[in-house]
Design a protein around this motif. Structure first.
Motif, PDB file in Angstrom:
ATOM      1  N   SER A   1       0.870  -1.067   0.008  1.00  0.00           N
ATOM      2  CA  SER A   1      -0.058   0.056   0.114  1.00  0.00           C
ATOM      3  C   SER A   1       0.865   1.274  -0.085  1.00  0.00           C
ATOM      4  N   SER A   2       0.593   2.342  -0.830  1.00  0.00           N
ATOM      5  CA  SER A   2       1.250   3.434  -0.859  1.00  0.00           C
ATOM      6  C   SER A   2       0.935   4.343   0.348  1.00  0.00           C
ATOM      7  N   ALA A   3      -0.156   4.150   0.990  1.00  0.00           N
ATOM      8  CA  ALA A   3      -0.460   4.899   2.307  1.00  0.00           C
ATOM      9  C   ALA A   3      -1.058   3.932   3.305  1.00  0.00           C
ATOM     10  N   GLY A   4      -0.073   3.626   4.032  1.00  0.00           N
ATOM     11  CA  GLY A   4      -0.776   2.541   5.267  1.00  0.00           C
ATOM     12  C   GLY A   4      -1.675   3.325   6.233  1.00  0.00           C
ATOM     13  N   ASP A   5      -1.810   4.663   6.527  1.00  0.00           N
ATOM     14  CA  ASP A   5      -2.561   5.292   7.117  1.00  0.00           C
ATOM     15  C   ASP A   5      -4.050   5.247   6.515  1.00  0.00           C
ATOM     16  N   VAL A   6      -4.061   4.999   5.397  1.00  0.00           N
ATOM     17  CA  VAL A   6      -5.431   4.809   4.573  1.00  0.00           C
ATOM     18  C   VAL A   6      -5.758   3.528   4.403  1.00  0.00           C
ATOM     19  N   LEU A   7      -5.060   2.624   4.201  1.00  0.00           N
ATOM     20  CA  LEU A   7      -5.086   1.170   3.808  1.00  0.00           C
ATOM     21  C   LEU A   7      -3.941   0.364   4.489  1.00  0.00           C
ATOM     22  N   ALA A   8      -4.051  -0.041   5.367  1.00  0.00           N
ATOM     23  CA  ALA A   8      -3.204  -0.763   6.330  1.00  0.00           C
ATOM     24  C   ALA A   8      -3.183  -2.332   5.799  1.00  0.00           C
ATOM     25  N   SER A   9      -1.875  -3.018   5.779  1.00  0.00           N
ATOM     26  CA  SER A   9      -1.824  -4.426   5.407  1.00  0.00           C
ATOM     27  C   SER A   9      -2.352  -5.284   6.720  1.00  0.00           C
ATOM     28  N   VAL A  10      -3.079  -6.364   6.617  1.00  0.00           N
ATOM     29  CA  VAL A  10      -3.259  -7.268   7.633  1.00  0.00           C
ATOM     30  C   VAL A  10      -2.584  -8.406   7.696  1.00  0.00           C
ATOM     31  N   GLY A  11      -1.501  -8.531   8.470  1.00  0.00           N
ATOM     32  CA  GLY A  11      -0.784  -9.936   8.487  1.00  0.00           C
ATOM     33  C   GLY A  11      -0.055 -10.058   7.448  1.00  0.00           C
ATOM     34  N   ALA A  12       0.569 -11.046   7.160  1.00  0.00           N
ATOM     35  CA  ALA A  12       1.570 -11.343   6.034  1.00  0.00           C
ATOM     36  C   ALA A  12       0.985 -11.791   4.917  1.00  0.00           C
ATOM     37  N   PRO A  13       1.628 -11.691   3.695  1.00  0.00           N
ATOM     38  CA  PRO A  13       1.057 -12.006   2.431  1.00  0.00           C
ATOM     39  C   PRO A  13       0.910 -13.633   2.358  1.00  0.00           C
ATOM     40  N   THR A  14       0.232 -14.211   1.809  1.00  0.00           N
ATOM     41  CA  THR A  14       0.018 -15.829   1.782  1.00  0.00           C
ATOM     42  C   THR A  14       0.401 -16.150   0.246  1.00  0.00           C
ATOM     43  N   THR A  15       1.180 -17.234   0.097  1.00  0.00           N
ATOM     44  CA  THR A  15       1.359 -18.079  -1.271  1.00  0.00           C
ATOM     45  C   THR A  15       0.855 -18.996  -1.134  1.00  0.00           C
ATOM     46  N   ALA A  16      -0.015 -19.611  -2.317  1.00  0.00           N
ATOM     47  CA  ALA A  16      -0.726 -20.969  -2.325  1.00  0.00           C
ATOM     48  C   ALA A  16      -0.573 -21.465  -3.767  1.00  0.00           C
ATOM     49  N   PRO A  17       0.923 -22.381  -3.584  1.00  0.00           N
ATOM     50  CA  PRO A  17       1.150 -22.886  -4.771  1.00  0.00           C
ATOM     51  C   PRO A  17      -0.050 -23.963  -5.237  1.00  0.00           C
ATOM     52  N   SER A  18      -0.076 -24.057  -6.455  1.00  0.00           N
ATOM     53  CA  SER A  18      -1.230 -25.431  -7.090  1.00  0.00           C
ATOM     54  C   SER A  18      -0.646 -26.310  -6.715  1.00  0.00           C
ATOM     55  N   PRO A  19      -1.456 -27.460  -6.317  1.00  0.00           N
ATOM     56  CA  PRO A  19      -0.585 -28.763  -6.115  1.00  0.00           C
ATOM     57  C   PRO A  19      -0.508 -29.615  -7.347  1.00  0.00           C
ATOM     58  N   SER A  20      -1.021 -29.292  -8.561  1.00  0.00           N
ATOM     59  CA  SER A  20      -0.844 -29.741  -9.905  1.00  0.00           C
ATOM     60  C   SER A  20       0.254 -29.037 -10.493  1.00  0.00           C
ATOM     61  N   CYS A  21       0.981 -28.272 -10.115  1.00  0.00           N
ATOM     62  CA  CYS A  21       1.874 -27.464 -11.046  1.00  0.00           C
ATOM     63  C   CYS A  21       3.253 -28.152 -10.772  1.00  0.00           C
ATOM     64  N   ARG A  22       3.858 -27.892 -12.004  1.00  0.00           N
ATOM     65  CA  ARG A  22       5.248 -28.758 -12.205  1.00  0.00           C
ATOM     66  C   ARG A  22       6.279 -27.667 -11.307  1.00  0.00           C
ATOM     67  N   PRO A  23       7.306 -28.172 -10.907  1.00  0.00           N
ATOM     68  CA  PRO A  23       8.425 -27.112 -10.078  1.00  0.00           C
ATOM     69  C   PRO A  23       8.891 -25.909 -11.127  1.00  0.00           C
TER      70      PRO A  23
END
Length: 152
Positions: free
Chosen positions: A81-103
């Motif tokens: 976010s460019s303005a944390g006082d307006v739009l603040a992040s909640v927790g850490a970002p999450t990454t969810a890889p697809s189980p059928s994806c090749r490395p």
């Protein structure tokens, strides 16, 4: 009765109809494929999820709303976010890889959530350079930017 004349007339009418249909569909396809410079969407729910389809748009939310950005492809950076006082992040970002994806395929999602804290404007941005294993992104696929207008 001359059978050639009605057949010629029918072919002429069919050709004209196809030409008109082709023109209509070509114009619609061209308009749909051209990126809109900036569109505005009025969003009123308490929770909003944006993705790549919302790139270069403006979302309007009320203070207290949760805005989540879910980008498809694990090569995206976390959204910031460019303005944390307006739009603040909640927790850490999450990454969810697809189980059928090749490395190395980059299949999956990167999700970051924010809380609209106060009236104002913030940009949610992310970037990437790879769009797949050993596949560089074209310039128009490298950045993500959504403007969020928070109303009091």
């Amino acid at each position: 009765m001359n059978l050639r004349r009605p057949a010629a007339l029918a072919l002429t009418c069919a050709a004209a109809l196809l030409a008109l249909t082709g023109c209509g569909s070509k114009g619609a396809a061209t308009a749909a494929s051209a990126p809109a410079p900036t569109t505005t969407a009025l969003i009123t729910p308490a929770a909003v999820t944006a993705d790549e389809h919302d790139n270069h748009t403006t979302l309007k939310v009320a203070a207290g709303a949760t805005v989540s950005v879910q980008l498809h492809g694990t090569y995206w950076s976390a959204v910031s976010s460019s303005a944390g006082d307006v739009l603040a992040s909640v927790g850490a970002p999450t990454t969810a890889p697809s189980p059928s994806c090749r490395p190395g395929g980059g299949c999956g999602t990167v999700t970051t959530s924010f809380t609209a804290r106060a009236a104002g404007t913030a940009h949610l941005t992310a970037s990437r350079t790879a769009c797949g294993e050993a596949l560089n992104c074209s310039p128009d696929q490298r950045s993500y930017d959504v403007t969020v207008e928070v109303t009091g």
